[in-house]
Design a protein around this motif. Structure first.
Motif, PDB file in Angstrom:
ATOM      1  N   SER A 134      33.967  11.606  -0.178  1.00  0.00           N
ATOM      2  CA  SER A 134      35.093  11.818  -1.093  1.00  0.00           C
ATOM      3  C   SER A 134      35.585  10.467  -1.596  1.00  0.00           C
ATOM      4  O   SER A 134      36.087   9.651  -0.813  1.00  0.00           O
ATOM      5  N   VAL A 135      35.429  10.238  -2.896  1.00  0.00           N
ATOM      6  CA  VAL A 135      35.637   8.916  -3.494  1.00  0.00           C
ATOM      7  C   VAL A 135      36.935   8.892  -4.301  1.00  0.00           C
ATOM      8  O   VAL A 135      37.188   9.776  -5.122  1.00  0.00           O
ATOM      9  N   ASN A 136      37.736   7.874  -4.057  1.00  0.00           N
ATOM     10  CA  ASN A 136      38.944   7.573  -4.842  1.00  0.00           C
ATOM     11  C   ASN A 136      39.938   8.743  -4.870  1.00  0.00           C
ATOM     12  O   ASN A 136      40.651   8.946  -3.900  1.00  0.00           O
ATOM     13  N   GLY A 144      35.362  -1.936  -5.509  1.00  0.00           N
ATOM     14  CA  GLY A 144      36.762  -1.520  -5.522  1.00  0.00           C
ATOM     15  C   GLY A 144      36.987  -0.066  -5.172  1.00  0.00           C
ATOM     16  O   GLY A 144      38.134   0.347  -4.937  1.00  0.00           O
ATOM     17  N   ASP A 145      35.930   0.746  -5.135  1.00  0.00           N
ATOM     18  CA  ASP A 145      36.088   2.146  -4.739  1.00  0.00           C
ATOM     19  C   ASP A 145      36.509   2.237  -3.271  1.00  0.00           C
ATOM     20  O   ASP A 145      36.215   1.353  -2.457  1.00  0.00           O
ATOM     21  N   ILE A 146      37.164   3.338  -2.941  1.00  0.00           N
ATOM     22  CA  ILE A 146      37.368   3.714  -1.548  1.00  0.00           C
ATOM     23  C   ILE A 146      36.685   5.070  -1.347  1.00  0.00           C
ATOM     24  O   ILE A 146      36.641   5.893  -2.255  1.00  0.00           O
ATOM     25  N   VAL A 147      36.111   5.263  -0.164  1.00  0.00           N
ATOM     26  CA  VAL A 147      35.369   6.500   0.073  1.00  0.00           C
ATOM     27  C   VAL A 147      35.596   6.971   1.500  1.00  0.00           C
ATOM     28  O   VAL A 147      35.550   6.181   2.442  1.00  0.00           O
ATOM     29  N   ARG A 206      36.106   8.476   8.446  1.00  0.00           N
ATOM     30  CA  ARG A 206      36.740   7.178   8.236  1.00  0.00           C
ATOM     31  C   ARG A 206      36.800   6.881   6.744  1.00  0.00           C
ATOM     32  O   ARG A 206      35.999   7.394   5.962  1.00  0.00           O
ATOM     33  N   MET A 207      37.717   5.999   6.387  1.00  0.00           N
ATOM     34  CA  MET A 207      37.745   5.438   5.043  1.00  0.00           C
ATOM     35  C   MET A 207      36.951   4.135   5.019  1.00  0.00           C
ATOM     36  O   MET A 207      36.983   3.360   5.983  1.00  0.00           O
ATOM     37  N   PHE A 208      36.254   3.921   3.904  1.00  0.00           N
ATOM     38  CA  PHE A 208      35.477   2.696   3.726  1.00  0.00           C
ATOM     39  C   PHE A 208      35.834   2.062   2.375  1.00  0.00           C
ATOM     40  O   PHE A 208      36.103   2.770   1.403  1.00  0.00           O
TER      41      PHE A 208
END
Length: 285
Positions: free
Chosen positions: A97-99, A115-118, A135-137
């Motif tokens: 799941s991105v952004n 710059g994305d978060i996933v 987790r978030m990456f």
């Protein structure tokens, strides 16, 4: 995760809309199997961490995780072909799941950008028992706003977990998360919640991430459930995409989620989804 009002339409059936079941208290043998499954799930996230960088597709991350689970760990990817009654099977082995995607993003051709978060959500089955964690990456260096959202969400999860011990209530967990998050100017997604887990992927209790202290089911030693708050940088509203699985924020604001599977003990809790690469507990003020 489980959904709360329209959940059966929105997600893996973790929904507070479903009929309640008896909460299963795990015996020592079952708890040990859950420890094994939980560690293995976390180790998938350890494995995939160095592969998360600009230019990789979410489909490639899924393929790598699938191969690691099936051929190295000898585990079963629980999401693959998971099909609640009346719904199309989930087509991949992990969720990415991105952004502004809240949960259940389906891996595919999307290329991760700087710059994305996933969020990567992994559930494995080992010897009939499920281990579930996410987790978030960061893809490269995130914005200050994105980093803060991810850090606050992680801290909120740990604040909820810190409430867990026999004799406490589910509402204590929800209140700890909600009060902290809202004080930071963020919002709690209410349509999804944590869930009991064991031989069954999603079982009772349903663990909402908002509430009041002293309310809700009383916790008993031997319960095992997930704590997995989904926190939006903007408003809490969400919607479902046409693929039937992916949930996004209505206002297109960023969203973050962290998840652990936790055992209730007489004196506190034991986090079952820890491994060598797990981030340390965080309680950001």
């Amino acid at each position: 995760m489980i959904s709360v009002g329209d959940a059966r339409k929105l997600q893996f059936p973790n929904s507070t809309d479903r009929k309640p079941m008896a909460v299963k208290i795990k015996n020592p043998e079952e708890i040990e199997k859950m420890r094994v499954a939980g560690k293995l799930a976390s180790e998938v996230l350890d494995f995939i961490t160095p592969h998360i960088k600009p230019g990789v597709t979410t489909g490639k991350l899924d393929a790598l995780c699938h191969d690691y689970m099936v051929n190295v760990q000898k585990t079963v990817p629980a999401p693959l072909n998971y099909a609640p009654p009346g719904y199309n099977p989930y087509p991949k082995s992990i969720c990415t799941s991105v952004n502004h995607q809240v949960c259940h993003g389906i891996p595919g051709e999307r290329v991760l950008k700087l710059g994305d978060i996933v969020n990567i959500d992994v559930t494995v089955i080992k010897d009939g028992y499920h281990g579930d964690t996410s987790r978030m990456f960061y893809v490269g260096e995130p914005s200050i706003q994105a980093r803060r959202l991810c850090e606050i969400t992680c801290a909120a999860m740990w604040r909820g977990i810190a409430q867990i011990k026999a004799g406490k209530h589910l509402g204590d967990i929800g209140y700890a998360i909600q009060s902290f998050v809202e004080a930071q100017g963020y919002s709690v997604v209410r349509e999804f919640c944590g869930h009991g887990i064991g031989e069954v992927f999603h079982e009772d209790p349903q663990v909402v991430h908002y509430g009041k202290t002293g309310e809700g089911m009383q916790l008993k030693a031997g319960m095992i459930f997930t704590v997995e708050p989904m926190i939006n940088a903007g408003k809490s509203g969400i919607r479902q995409l046409a693929d039937g699985w992916t949930i996004v924020t209505k206002d297109h604001s960023l969203s973050a989620q962290w998840e652990h599977t936790v055992l209730v003990t007489e004196t506190g809790y034991e986090v079952l989804t820890l491994s060598a690469g797990s981030p340390a507990p965080a309680y950001t003020s």
